[in-house]
Design a protein around this motif. Structure first.
Motif, PDB file in Angstrom:
ATOM      1  N   THR A 168       0.995  -0.967   0.065  1.00 16.31           N
ATOM      2  CA  THR A 168       0.230  -0.073  -0.495  1.00 16.31           C
ATOM      3  C   THR A 168       1.359   1.003  -0.092  1.00 16.31           C
ATOM      4  O   THR A 168       0.480   2.429  -0.801  1.00 16.31           O
ATOM      5  N   TYR A 169       1.528   1.420   0.478  1.00 20.90           N
ATOM      6  CA  TYR A 169       3.065   1.922   0.439  1.00 20.90           C
ATOM      7  C   TYR A 169       3.712   2.531  -0.281  1.00 20.90           C
ATOM      8  O   TYR A 169       3.470   3.622  -0.807  1.00 20.90           O
ATOM      9  N   ASN A 170       3.188   1.886  -1.319  1.00 16.85           N
ATOM     10  CA  ASN A 170       4.616   1.961  -2.162  1.00 16.85           C
ATOM     11  C   ASN A 170       3.140   2.245  -3.657  1.00 16.85           C
ATOM     12  O   ASN A 170       3.823   2.833  -4.506  1.00 16.85           O
ATOM     13  N   ARG A 171       2.338   1.303  -3.579  1.00 14.50           N
ATOM     14  CA  ARG A 171       1.313   2.296  -4.697  1.00 14.50           C
ATOM     15  C   ARG A 171       1.054   3.662  -4.026  1.00 14.50           C
ATOM     16  O   ARG A 171       1.026   4.428  -5.383  1.00 14.50           O
ATOM     17  N   LEU A 172       1.325   3.668  -3.560  1.00 15.57           N
ATOM     18  CA  LEU A 172       0.734   5.721  -3.000  1.00 15.57           C
ATOM     19  C   LEU A 172       1.529   6.061  -3.339  1.00 15.57           C
ATOM     20  O   LEU A 172       1.368   7.455  -3.351  1.00 15.57           O
ATOM     21  N   LYS A 173       2.385   6.142  -2.752  1.00 15.78           N
ATOM     22  CA  LYS A 173       3.946   6.288  -3.642  1.00 15.78           C
ATOM     23  C   LYS A 173       3.940   6.928  -4.908  1.00 15.78           C
ATOM     24  O   LYS A 173       4.431   8.396  -5.748  1.00 15.78           O
ATOM     25  N   ALA A 174       3.461   5.945  -5.537  1.00 14.06           N
ATOM     26  CA  ALA A 174       3.390   6.080  -7.705  1.00 14.06           C
ATOM     27  C   ALA A 174       2.342   7.018  -7.161  1.00 14.06           C
ATOM     28  O   ALA A 174       2.315   7.277  -8.377  1.00 14.06           O
ATOM     29  N   ALA A 175       1.350   6.655  -6.631  1.00  9.68           N
ATOM     30  CA  ALA A 175       0.162   7.351  -7.093  1.00  9.68           C
ATOM     31  C   ALA A 175       0.423   8.886  -6.925  1.00  9.68           C
ATOM     32  O   ALA A 175      -0.012   9.893  -7.416  1.00  9.68           O
ATOM     33  N   VAL A 176       1.334   9.357  -6.026  1.00  9.31           N
ATOM     34  CA  VAL A 176       1.670  10.550  -5.820  1.00  9.31           C
ATOM     35  C   VAL A 176       2.176  11.324  -6.820  1.00  9.31           C
ATOM     36  O   VAL A 176       2.788  12.595  -6.958  1.00  9.31           O
ATOM     37  N   ARG A 177       2.971  10.384  -7.027  1.00  9.83           N
ATOM     38  CA  ARG A 177       4.083  10.487  -8.581  1.00  9.83           C
ATOM     39  C   ARG A 177       2.636  10.949  -9.689  1.00  9.83           C
ATOM     40  O   ARG A 177       3.498  11.686 -10.534  1.00  9.83           O
ATOM     41  N   ASN A 178       2.465   9.693  -9.843  1.00 14.42           N
ATOM     42  CA  ASN A 178       1.357  10.492 -11.288  1.00 14.42           C
ATOM     43  C   ASN A 178       0.494  11.390 -10.530  1.00 14.42           C
ATOM     44  O   ASN A 178      -0.096  11.973 -11.887  1.00 14.42           O
ATOM     45  N   ALA A 179       0.012  12.125  -9.868  1.00 13.91           N
ATOM     46  CA  ALA A 179      -0.684  12.835  -9.323  1.00 13.91           C
ATOM     47  C   ALA A 179       0.324  14.287  -9.635  1.00 13.91           C
ATOM     48  O   ALA A 179      -0.183  14.901 -10.401  1.00 13.91           O
ATOM     49  N   LYS A 180       1.124  14.644  -9.071  1.00 14.68           N
ATOM     50  CA  LYS A 180       1.964  15.757  -9.943  1.00 14.68           C
ATOM     51  C   LYS A 180       2.000  16.306 -11.524  1.00 14.68           C
ATOM     52  O   LYS A 180       2.484  17.351 -11.372  1.00 14.68           O
ATOM     53  N   ALA A 181       1.639  15.270 -11.911  1.00 15.12           N
ATOM     54  CA  ALA A 181       1.408  14.851 -13.436  1.00 15.12           C
ATOM     55  C   ALA A 181       0.000  16.224 -13.546  1.00 15.12           C
ATOM     56  O   ALA A 181       0.723  16.024 -14.963  1.00 15.12           O
ATOM     57  N   ASP A 182      -0.620  15.875 -12.889  1.00 17.69           N
ATOM     58  CA  ASP A 182      -1.893  16.040 -13.080  1.00 17.69           C
ATOM     59  C   ASP A 182      -1.983  17.499 -12.046  1.00 17.69           C
ATOM     60  O   ASP A 182      -2.020  17.255 -11.330  1.00 17.69           O
ATOM     61  N   PRO A 183      -2.553  18.913 -12.606  1.00 19.31           N
ATOM     62  CA  PRO A 183      -1.927  19.946 -11.966  1.00 19.31           C
ATOM     63  C   PRO A 183      -3.030  19.762 -10.991  1.00 19.31           C
ATOM     64  O   PRO A 183      -3.431  20.245  -9.888  1.00 19.31           O
TER      65      PRO A 183
END
Length: 187
Positions: free
Chosen positions: A106-121
């Motif tokens: 869960t921690y790993n996937r949430l960190k990946a989700a945050v990285r992806n979210a940074k690309a969308d304003p």
């Protein structure tokens, strides 16, 4: 032991074809030099960070957050509600191992989700306040293994619900998706 002539002919034809094919696509040095000069002098702006270059950022965010939410519910919240984490419960050790593994996933996937979210304003603004909460999940799998389940389960559940709400407010609704064993173990 003599080699048949047919094999020698086929092998030599294949070698020549591979050699000719690899040299046919070689670029002359002056072309490479001119291309790099043109790239440096080109005044058009380009994204500078890797987060800005991500494609399908919102879709990737939803996929990562959904896997995190599914793992949290399936292997942390659901066993907790069933009493599997209590001392003396049947299957407690296995439930704790699965829960700790799901916590790390869960921690790993949430960190990946945050990285992806940074690309969308829109997503990056919605998730900005949650980064500290997501970072706090890093120590929770070890706490879960030690038996501190009440706070751990509520922390995981709270962070997942906040991520879901932030995604929904940004137009990226997250629905739970339980990961399979190969996704959970990373193999």
């Amino acid at each position: 032991m003599p080699v048949p002539i047919r094999r020698l002919v086929v092998a030599s034809i294949l070698c020549c074809a591979l050699l000719a094919g690899s040299t046919a696509y070689a670029v002359p040095q002056h072309t490479v030099r001119n291309a790099t000069t043109a790239a440096v002098s080109d005044p058009t702006p380009s994204p500078s960070t890797t987060a800005e270059k991500r494609r399908f950022a919102k879709t990737r965010f939803v996929a990562d957050a959904a896997l995190a939410a599914g793992a949290t519910y399936q292997w942390i919240v659901k066993p907790y509600k069933a009493g599997k984490f209590k001392k003396g419960a049947h299957g407690r050790r296995l439930a704790l191992v699965k829960g700790a593994l799901a916590g790390a996933f869960t921690y790993n996937r949430l960190k990946a989700a945050v990285r992806n979210a940074k690309a969308d304003p829109t997503l990056s603004k919605a998730l900005a306040p949650l980064s500290a909460g997501i970072e706090s999940l890093k120590q929770l799998p070890s706490k879960l293994r030690k038996g501190n389940t009440d706070d751990t389960v509520s922390s995981f559940n709270d962070v997942i619900n906040k991520v879901k709400d932030a995604g929904k407010s940004a137009g990226a609704e997250v629905k739970d998706k339980v990961p399979n064993a190969s996704q959970l173990t990373g193999s």
